[in-house]
Design a protein around this motif. Structure first.
Motif, PDB file in Angstrom:
ATOM      1  N   PRO A 289      48.751  33.512  48.469  1.00  0.00           N
ATOM      2  CA  PRO A 289      48.836  34.756  47.689  1.00  0.00           C
ATOM      3  C   PRO A 289      49.977  35.669  48.117  1.00  0.00           C
ATOM      4  O   PRO A 289      50.473  36.461  47.320  1.00  0.00           O
ATOM      5  CB  PRO A 289      47.469  35.410  47.934  1.00  0.00           C
TER       6      PRO A 289
ATOM      7  N   THR B 178      49.831  43.643  45.337  1.00  0.00           N
ATOM      8  CA  THR B 178      48.676  42.736  45.262  1.00  0.00           C
ATOM      9  C   THR B 178      47.674  43.182  44.204  1.00  0.00           C
ATOM     10  O   THR B 178      46.724  42.452  43.912  1.00  0.00           O
ATOM     11  CB  THR B 178      47.968  42.650  46.622  1.00  0.00           C
TER      12      THR B 178
ATOM     13  N   TRP C 214      51.020  32.259  40.287  1.00  0.00           N
ATOM     14  CA  TRP C 214      50.111  32.536  41.403  1.00  0.00           C
ATOM     15  C   TRP C 214      49.516  31.238  41.921  1.00  0.00           C
ATOM     16  O   TRP C 214      49.425  30.234  41.222  1.00  0.00           O
ATOM     17  CB  TRP C 214      49.005  33.506  40.994  1.00  0.00           C
ATOM     18  N   ASP C 215      49.147  31.315  43.162  1.00  0.00           N
ATOM     19  CA  ASP C 215      48.537  30.173  43.841  1.00  0.00           C
ATOM     20  C   ASP C 215      47.601  30.745  44.887  1.00  0.00           C
ATOM     21  O   ASP C 215      48.021  31.451  45.815  1.00  0.00           O
ATOM     22  CB  ASP C 215      49.607  29.298  44.491  1.00  0.00           C
ATOM     23  N   GLU C 216      46.328  30.442  44.729  1.00  0.00           N
ATOM     24  CA  GLU C 216      45.349  30.985  45.672  1.00  0.00           C
ATOM     25  C   GLU C 216      45.564  30.489  47.083  1.00  0.00           C
ATOM     26  O   GLU C 216      45.090  31.116  48.041  1.00  0.00           O
ATOM     27  CB  GLU C 216      43.939  30.631  45.199  1.00  0.00           C
TER      28      GLU C 216
ATOM     29  N   TRP D 136      45.448  41.229  40.598  1.00  0.00           N
ATOM     30  CA  TRP D 136      45.139  39.793  40.710  1.00  0.00           C
ATOM     31  C   TRP D 136      44.035  39.612  41.741  1.00  0.00           C
ATOM     32  O   TRP D 136      44.093  40.192  42.839  1.00  0.00           O
ATOM     33  CB  TRP D 136      46.393  39.023  41.104  1.00  0.00           C
ATOM     34  N   ASN D 137      43.066  38.788  41.430  1.00  0.00           N
ATOM     35  CA  ASN D 137      41.917  38.590  42.340  1.00  0.00           C
ATOM     36  C   ASN D 137      42.151  37.503  43.362  1.00  0.00           C
ATOM     37  O   ASN D 137      41.202  37.070  44.033  1.00  0.00           O
ATOM     38  CB  ASN D 137      40.665  38.287  41.531  1.00  0.00           C
ATOM     39  N   SER D 138      43.411  37.029  43.463  1.00  0.00           N
ATOM     40  CA  SER D 138      43.778  36.012  44.469  1.00  0.00           C
ATOM     41  C   SER D 138      43.096  34.675  44.230  1.00  0.00           C
ATOM     42  O   SER D 138      42.848  33.917  45.184  1.00  0.00           O
ATOM     43  CB  SER D 138      43.474  36.509  45.888  1.00  0.00           C
ATOM     44  N   LYS D 139      42.770  34.360  42.991  1.00  0.00           N
ATOM     45  CA  LYS D 139      42.155  33.083  42.661  1.00  0.00           C
ATOM     46  C   LYS D 139      43.015  32.348  41.629  1.00  0.00           C
ATOM     47  O   LYS D 139      43.771  32.947  40.865  1.00  0.00           O
ATOM     48  CB  LYS D 139      40.759  33.286  42.079  1.00  0.00           C
TER      49      LYS D 139
ATOM     50  N   ARG E  53      45.495  28.992  40.015  1.00  0.00           N
ATOM     51  CA  ARG E  53      46.829  28.432  40.244  1.00  0.00           C
ATOM     52  C   ARG E  53      47.531  28.336  38.884  1.00  0.00           C
ATOM     53  O   ARG E  53      46.982  27.798  37.923  1.00  0.00           O
ATOM     54  CB  ARG E  53      46.744  27.059  40.889  1.00  0.00           C
TER      55      ARG E  53
END
Length: 412
Positions: free
Chosen positions: A168, A186, A163-165, A189-192, A194
């Motif tokens: 996303p 989606t 993952w990579d904020e 994952w809280n989208s934060k 790397r």
């Protein structure tokens, strides 16, 4: 009475009785003859088996007079009167072919009767064994596509743990390849943060039934070090205070210039992925679970101890040292036995030392030993263990030992 006698004569095949008057001799027959006529040849006496029937017929004719009969004519009398001394019938022998056919038929018939009798008696004493049923194989259906499940789980694990904020959507698109249509990729994952996946290693597949399974995947990831997070938070607090003081002073903020990238680290993670076979494909059914990776393996029995031939090891130590010195440089075949095929080691390795060389007890033209070798590679020194096979090579001038095979580890 006469009818019964007639039927009896017909059954016994006896001749009809002649009239006594006709049978009496006449005067002409009693008159002397001038010259006796030549007598016909006397017929051979009847067979012994037929004589009794002839005597019985004569007695029957003497006891019972027959009905009056008209005198037959001369030709007719000659035809019906048998010559003197002959019987009115004869037995003809059967032909040899007929006798043979009769004997063969009787033999076949008695053989069939005997076979039926023997088979019946045997079945009475020994009951026939029941035939063994043919082994039946349970239809377990088609086997689970293990390799496909491992491939899908490995690809999903790479996408799930990367993952990579800053982007996303890239993670969401990658997960959609291996999940059912319409799944929210989606979620979870809280989208934060790397994180990057370095290595993915699929492992066991546990089939659960109903075309479902669970796949174990070991993943090596690289991300920010765990101990760097608190320092970053402290730095941010300090920076905020500095920013406030700088704002108060009316000076320009230079904190970004002094910021350093967070330290990163790599570690292994275990991931168990649920999959299902649907429409000739294997897809991930939902959220996986992160599990631990064992820190050590189970206990194993110690290898068998071997008796060493120290004298032979001393004589061949130079051969082994020369071989390993050429091994890393790609010139092993120049000192190996004829016909040996030994690929070169990776570049950048040099021989440190032969720590130990021991040869197993034995004899013959082939001997096997264990070599403990240290290598210099990547600025470090590492120790390796090899099983080495040496063979005796003879020529017209000399005889020497050369390396024929080399394998890593302590296996025979």
């Amino acid at each position: 009475m006469s009818t019964f006698k007639t039927v009896a004569r017909r059954i016994l095949n006896l001749p009809e009785p002649r009239d006594k008057a006709a049978a009496a001799p006449t005067a002409d027959m009693l008159a002397p003859q001038a010259a006796p006529a030549p007598q016909p040849a006397v017929a051979a006496p009847a067979p012994a088996g037929l004589q009794q029937w002839t005597d019985a017929a004569a007695r029957l004719q003497a006891q019972t007079p027959g009905p009056a009969r008209t005198e037959p004519t001369a030709p007719e009398a000659e035809d019906r009167t048998a010559p003197a001394g002959q019987v009115p019938w004869q037995i003809e022998d059967e032909k040899s072919g007929v006798k043979f056919a009769v004997k063969v038929g009787r033999g076949v018939l008695w053989g069939v009767v005997a076979l039926a009798a023997i088979t019946g008696v045997r079945s009475w004493i020994w009951a026939p064994a029941a035939p063994k049923p043919a082994p039946t194989k349970a239809d377990s259906g088609p086997q689970y596509p293990v390799q496909e499940a491992q491939a899908v789980a490995a690809r999903f694990a790479r996408s799930y743990l990367t993952w990579d904020e800053a982007d996303p959507q890239a993670r969401a698109d990658a997960l959609a390849r291996d999940m059912p249509r319409g799944t929210d990729t989606t979620a979870g994952w809280n989208s934060k943060g790397r994180q990057q996946v370095i290595v993915v290693q699929p492992s066991t597949v546990s089939v659960l039934g109903d075309k479902r399974a669970r796949v174990r995947v070991d993943v090596l990831v690289n991300g920010p070090a765990a101990d760097a997070a608190p320092a970053d938070k402290g730095d941010k607090k300090d920076d905020s205070k500095k920013d406030d003081s700088k704002k108060d002073d009316g000076k320009k903020d230079d904190s970004k210039k002094d910021a350093k990238p967070a330290a990163s680290a790599a570690w292994w993670m275990g991931l168990e992925v649920p999959v299902v076979q649907a429409a000739d494909r294997v897809v991930v059914t939902g959220q996986p679970g992160i599990v631990g990776v064992p820190n050590s393996g189970p206990s194993v029995p110690a290898p068998d101890s071997r008796t060493n031939d120290m004298e032979f090891a001393d004589r061949t130590r130079g051969v082994v040292e020369e071989f390993f010195s050429k091994y890393a440089t790609g010139e092993a075949e120049s000192v190996a036995a004829p016909g040996a095929s030994i690929p070169a080691l990776p570049s950048g390795m040099t021989l440190g030392a032969i720590r130990n060389w021991a040869v197993d007890e034995g004899s013959g033209t082939d001997r096997v030993g264990t070599a403990v070798v240290s290598w210099n590679v990547g600025g470090a020194e590492i120790e390796q263990t090899y099983r080495v096979k040496v063979t005796r090579v003879s020529s017209a001038q000399a005889e020497r030992w050369q390396v024929a095979e080399v394998h890593g580890g302590l296996t025979p």
